[in-house]
Design a protein around this motif. Structure first.
Motif, mmCIF file in Angstrom:
data_model
loop_
_atom_site.group_PDB
_atom_site.id
_atom_site.type_symbol
_atom_site.label_atom_id
_atom_site.label_comp_id
_atom_site.label_asym_id
_atom_site.label_seq_id
_atom_site.Cartn_x
_atom_site.Cartn_y
_atom_site.Cartn_z
ATOM 1 N N ASN A 6 0.926 -1.371 0.038
ATOM 2 C CA ASN A 6 0.195 -0.105 -0.037
ATOM 3 C C ASN A 6 0.916 1.235 -0.152
ATOM 4 O O ASN A 6 0.278 2.333 -0.400
ATOM 5 C CB ASN A 6 -1.121 0.116 1.081
ATOM 6 N N ALA A 7 2.097 1.146 0.368
ATOM 7 C CA ALA A 7 3.197 2.372 0.383
ATOM 8 C C ALA A 7 3.288 2.679 -1.068
ATOM 9 O O ALA A 7 3.394 3.761 -1.320
ATOM 10 C CB ALA A 7 4.291 1.996 1.120
ATOM 11 N N ASN A 8 3.546 1.658 -1.942
ATOM 12 C CA ASN A 8 3.658 1.902 -3.472
ATOM 13 C C ASN A 8 2.370 2.486 -3.921
ATOM 14 O O ASN A 8 2.337 3.742 -4.772
ATOM 15 C CB ASN A 8 4.048 0.705 -3.918
ATOM 16 N N ARG A 9 1.200 1.825 -3.717
ATOM 17 C CA ARG A 9 0.070 2.224 -4.295
ATOM 18 C C ARG A 9 -0.295 3.797 -3.969
ATOM 19 O O ARG A 9 -0.525 4.674 -4.967
ATOM 20 C CB ARG A 9 -1.183 1.688 -3.838
ATOM 21 N N LYS A 10 0.099 4.151 -2.749
ATOM 22 C CA LYS A 10 -0.087 5.708 -2.260
ATOM 23 C C LYS A 10 0.553 6.695 -3.161
ATOM 24 O O LYS A 10 0.082 7.688 -3.793
ATOM 25 C CB LYS A 10 0.317 5.933 -0.931
ATOM 26 N N VAL A 11 1.902 6.165 -3.744
ATOM 27 C CA VAL A 11 2.654 6.974 -4.289
ATOM 28 C C VAL A 11 2.277 7.166 -5.867
ATOM 29 O O VAL A 11 2.365 8.161 -6.556
ATOM 30 C CB VAL A 11 4.247 6.544 -4.317
ATOM 31 N N PHE A 12 2.004 5.997 -6.311
ATOM 32 C CA PHE A 12 1.175 6.081 -7.656
ATOM 33 C C PHE A 12 0.068 6.696 -7.739
ATOM 34 O O PHE A 12 0.247 7.923 -8.753
ATOM 35 C CB PHE A 12 0.934 4.479 -7.913
ATOM 36 N N GLY A 13 -0.802 6.787 -6.870
ATOM 37 C CA GLY A 13 -1.812 7.901 -6.903
ATOM 38 C C GLY A 13 -1.490 9.234 -6.690
ATOM 39 O O GLY A 13 -1.891 10.017 -7.626
ATOM 40 N N ARG A 14 -0.177 9.594 -6.056
ATOM 41 C CA ARG A 14 0.087 10.772 -5.645
ATOM 42 C C ARG A 14 0.666 11.332 -6.980
ATOM 43 O O ARG A 14 0.431 12.616 -7.676
ATOM 44 C CB ARG A 14 0.859 10.647 -4.575
ATOM 45 N N VAL A 15 1.351 10.719 -7.772
ATOM 46 C CA VAL A 15 2.097 10.980 -9.075
ATOM 47 C C VAL A 15 0.972 11.760 -9.901
ATOM 48 O O VAL A 15 1.095 12.234 -10.399
ATOM 49 C CB VAL A 15 2.901 9.953 -9.473
ATOM 50 N N HIS A 16 -0.090 10.832 -10.077
ATOM 51 C CA HIS A 16 -1.150 11.207 -10.908
ATOM 52 C C HIS A 16 -1.944 12.504 -10.435
ATOM 53 O O HIS A 16 -2.074 13.264 -11.257
ATOM 54 C CB HIS A 16 -2.167 9.921 -10.924
ATOM 55 N N THR A 17 -2.133 12.600 -9.203
ATOM 56 C CA THR A 17 -2.749 13.935 -8.683
ATOM 57 C C THR A 17 -1.924 14.934 -8.955
ATOM 58 O O THR A 17 -2.181 15.912 -9.594
ATOM 59 C CB THR A 17 -2.936 13.706 -7.183
ATOM 60 N N LEU A 18 -0.587 14.799 -8.697
ATOM 61 C CA LEU A 18 0.505 16.094 -9.150
ATOM 62 C C LEU A 18 0.481 16.301 -10.311
ATOM 63 O O LEU A 18 0.465 17.541 -10.830
ATOM 64 C CB LEU A 18 1.570 15.586 -8.448
ATOM 65 N N ARG A 19 0.704 15.366 -11.195
ATOM 66 C CA ARG A 19 0.701 15.693 -12.586
ATOM 67 C C ARG A 19 -0.601 16.300 -13.093
ATOM 68 O O ARG A 19 -0.461 17.244 -13.694
ATOM 69 C CB ARG A 19 0.707 14.095 -13.425
ATOM 70 N N HIS A 20 -1.811 15.914 -12.476
ATOM 71 C CA HIS A 20 -3.042 16.621 -12.917
ATOM 72 C C HIS A 20 -2.943 17.980 -12.516
ATOM 73 O O HIS A 20 -3.319 19.024 -13.208
ATOM 74 C CB HIS A 20 -4.221 15.831 -12.379
ATOM 75 N N GLU A 21 -2.660 18.245 -11.135
ATOM 76 C CA GLU A 21 -2.878 19.439 -10.573
ATOM 77 C C GLU A 21 -1.832 20.430 -11.412
ATOM 78 O O GLU A 21 -2.124 21.760 -11.390
ATOM 79 C CB GLU A 21 -2.513 19.383 -9.087
ATOM 80 N N ASN A 22 -0.862 19.936 -12.005
ATOM 81 C CA ASN A 22 0.333 20.799 -12.444
ATOM 82 C C ASN A 22 0.070 20.594 -13.922
ATOM 83 O O ASN A 22 1.225 21.022 -14.639
ATOM 84 C CB ASN A 22 1.660 20.557 -11.931
ATOM 85 N N ASN A 23 -0.969 20.432 -14.557
ATOM 86 C CA ASN A 23 -1.194 19.946 -16.146
ATOM 87 C C ASN A 23 -1.035 21.644 -16.800
ATOM 88 O O ASN A 23 -1.229 22.709 -16.166
ATOM 89 C CB ASN A 23 -2.510 19.676 -16.182
ATOM 90 N N GLY A 24 0.068 21.245 -17.844
ATOM 91 C CA GLY A 24 0.337 22.772 -18.354
ATOM 92 C C GLY A 24 1.538 23.381 -18.058
ATOM 93 O O GLY A 24 2.200 24.121 -18.668
ATOM 94 N N ARG A 25 2.101 23.002 -16.748
ATOM 95 C CA ARG A 25 3.397 23.588 -16.316
ATOM 96 C C ARG A 25 4.388 22.649 -16.412
ATOM 97 O O ARG A 25 4.328 21.613 -16.486
ATOM 98 C CB ARG A 25 3.215 23.853 -14.499
ATOM 99 N N ASN A 26 5.772 23.084 -16.790
ATOM 100 C CA ASN A 26 6.785 22.398 -17.068
ATOM 101 C C ASN A 26 7.338 22.003 -15.694
ATOM 102 O O ASN A 26 8.388 22.612 -15.291
ATOM 103 C CB ASN A 26 7.741 23.077 -17.818
ATOM 104 N N VAL A 27 6.675 21.013 -14.942
ATOM 105 C CA VAL A 27 7.214 20.589 -13.618
ATOM 106 C C VAL A 27 7.956 19.309 -14.002
ATOM 107 O O VAL A 27 7.363 18.324 -14.562
ATOM 108 C CB VAL A 27 6.177 20.465 -12.787
ATOM 109 N N LYS A 28 8.888 19.041 -13.066
ATOM 110 C CA LYS A 28 9.507 17.656 -13.100
ATOM 111 C C LYS A 28 9.327 17.016 -11.970
ATOM 112 O O LYS A 28 9.362 17.721 -10.775
ATOM 113 C CB LYS A 28 11.189 17.666 -13.505
ATOM 114 N N ILE A 29 8.804 15.839 -12.020
ATOM 115 C CA ILE A 29 8.461 14.918 -10.967
ATOM 116 C C ILE A 29 9.212 13.970 -10.920
ATOM 117 O O ILE A 29 9.578 13.115 -11.735
ATOM 118 C CB ILE A 29 6.951 14.766 -10.769
#
Ligand code: SF4
Length: 438
Positions: A52-75
């Motif tokens: 579940n520690a992995n699942r939490k991070v996979f979900g977080r990457v998607h949220t952050l990508r979505h929230e920063n859509n259109g910005r040149n943010v490196k994750i």
């Protein structure tokens, strides 16, 4: 200057590593921000100890990508998931990250971030080192009363259920001098407590100097009033260490002593190197030297092929020891571990749920009993917060046994030691009244 936002998951070692990463990036003229919306670079410092520690991070990457859509943010994913998943993580189209960096490669992080911006390159560095201890890096910490100091890294134990030896590599210890210099600086910065960290902290060894030696050396530093340590392994508790815990007034009277399971056949499959009886003997040795010691533990339920009768051995140890508190988890199969290769994950999920509920119930009884035994006793409480979750007229701190103590606020401050009489207790906290204000 690029702004970097860091989110930390998992254990205290990851919290320390985040402080190392801040220092490394500041040295390379990166700026830090507490807001992902402001950041040019987002780092997730990850844990891979359970699914579940992995699942939490996979979900977080998607949220952050979505929230920063259109910005040149490196994750970037750093920490144990980087060395656990390696290239798979970078190649996985469902995990839109720009780079991955493992726990031994943080000195190369700034360059990898630059490459991500300049060459749109998906950088990665997941090499494990036999030598890297970051002892030449002074971590960038947030203020507080406690400071983590990682005195060793890696683990050689290869418990069959655990990914840590694969994600953090072989054991290596820092020089006592580097640890003492860091503790001296911390004392000058008004940290009165340090917690010495290691995946297997009591196997610390440097030029023939062992963990007891290190504890005593750190306790000689003016201003360091309290020393804690985590996480030890039951196999490394020589008398020299127990004497130091019992006799050195600066070493806190709390030992976290991971049991994992109570049955000797299961312990052997886990490669824990001790038996049911040997664990209880160690507890007796500890309590003989230090009767007031606070003991906490880690337990896994539902390890492959663990039958009800064997689970009862875990119950028996809990009833014999009556731990002050325990972290209890269901067995989570981890890719690449010995257990995953050798033993089918055959204990049904409902059985794991039944067992974890039973142990949590039992532990709650023991925690309440242990805490109620503190009523009427006096303790020095080191104030950590000037209000509590439930009230802004109370403050909270911890006693030597690492127990949370709530007392009415009378103008006390973070970092103060308050002489306190315990007046009440629940399974989770102690309540007290101030006797003497230093
Ligand atoms: S001692 Fe065992 S459980 Fe702890 S980090 Fe090492 S391999 Fe994992």
């Amino acid at each position: 200057m690029s702004k970097v936002y860091i989110e930390t998951y998992g254990c205290q070692m990851n919290e320390y590593d985040t402080e190392i990463v801040r220092a490394v990036l500041q040295q390379d003229r990166y700026d830090l921000t507490d807001s992902p919306a402001e950041a040019d670079v987002i780092l997730l410092n990850t844990c891979s100890v359970r699914e579940n520690a992995n699942r939490k991070v996979f979900g977080r990457v998607h949220t952050l990508r979505h929230e920063n859509n259109g910005r040149n943010v490196k994750i970037g994913i750093i920490g144990c998931m980087a060395t656990d998943f390696k290239q798979r993580l970078l190649d996985d189209p469902h995990v839109p990250v720009d780079f991955i960096v493992g726990p031994d490669s943080y000195k190369r992080l700034a360059g990898i971030i630059r490459d991500a911006f300049e060459n749109e390159e998906k950088g990665f560095d997941v090499k494990l080192s036999k030598h890297e201890t970051y002892e030449d890096i002074y971590p960038v910490r947030q203020s507080g009363v406690n400071a983590w100091i990682a005195v060793m890294r890696g683990c050689n134990n290869f418990c069959s259920f655990c990914v840590v030896p694969y994600t953090r590599g072989r054991e290596r210890s820092r020089s006592p001098l580097s640890v003492m210099n860091e503790a001296k600086k911390l004392a000058n910065e008004n940290f009165s407590q340090v917690t010495l960290l290691g995946q297997n902290v009591n196997s610390y060894s440097y030029d023939g100097k062992d963990f007891a030696y290190l504890l005593n050396k750190v306790s000689e530093i003016d201003g360091i009033e309290r020393i804690r340590f985590t996480s030890p392994h039951p196999k490394d508790f020589p008398d020299s260490l127990l004497n130091t815990v019992a006799e050195n007034p600066h070493v806190c009277k709390h030992i976290h002593l991971p049991l994992q399971a109570g049955n000797t056949r299961v312990l052997d499959m886990m490669r824990r190197t001790y038996t049911h009886e040997e664990y209880l003997d160690l507890v007796d040795r500890i309590r003989a030297k230090c009767p007031e010691i606070v003991l906490t533990t880690d337990i896994i339920v539902g390890f492959p092929s663990e039958i009800d009768k064997e689970f009862e051995d875990t119950v028996k140890i809990m009833q014999a020891v009556e731990f002050d508190s325990a972290f209890i988890f269901k067995y989570s199969e981890r890719d690449g571990t010995l257990a995953q290769k050798k033993y089918p994950n055959d204990v049904p999920e409902e059985k794991k749920t039944e067992r974890i509920m039973r142990l949590n119930e039992l532990q709650k009884e023991h925690s309440l009993k242990r805490n109620r035994a503190h009523i009427g006793r006096m303790f020095e409480v080191l104030i950590e917060q000037e209000q509590t979750k439930k009230s802004d007229t109370d403050i909270q701190g911890r006693n030597d046994g690492n127990k949370l103590v709530i007392i009415p606020n009378n103008g006390y401050h973070i970092g103060e030691f308050i002489q306190t009489e315990i007046t009440d207790a629940t399974a989770h906290v102690l309540k007290g009244k101030v006797i003497n204000h230093k």
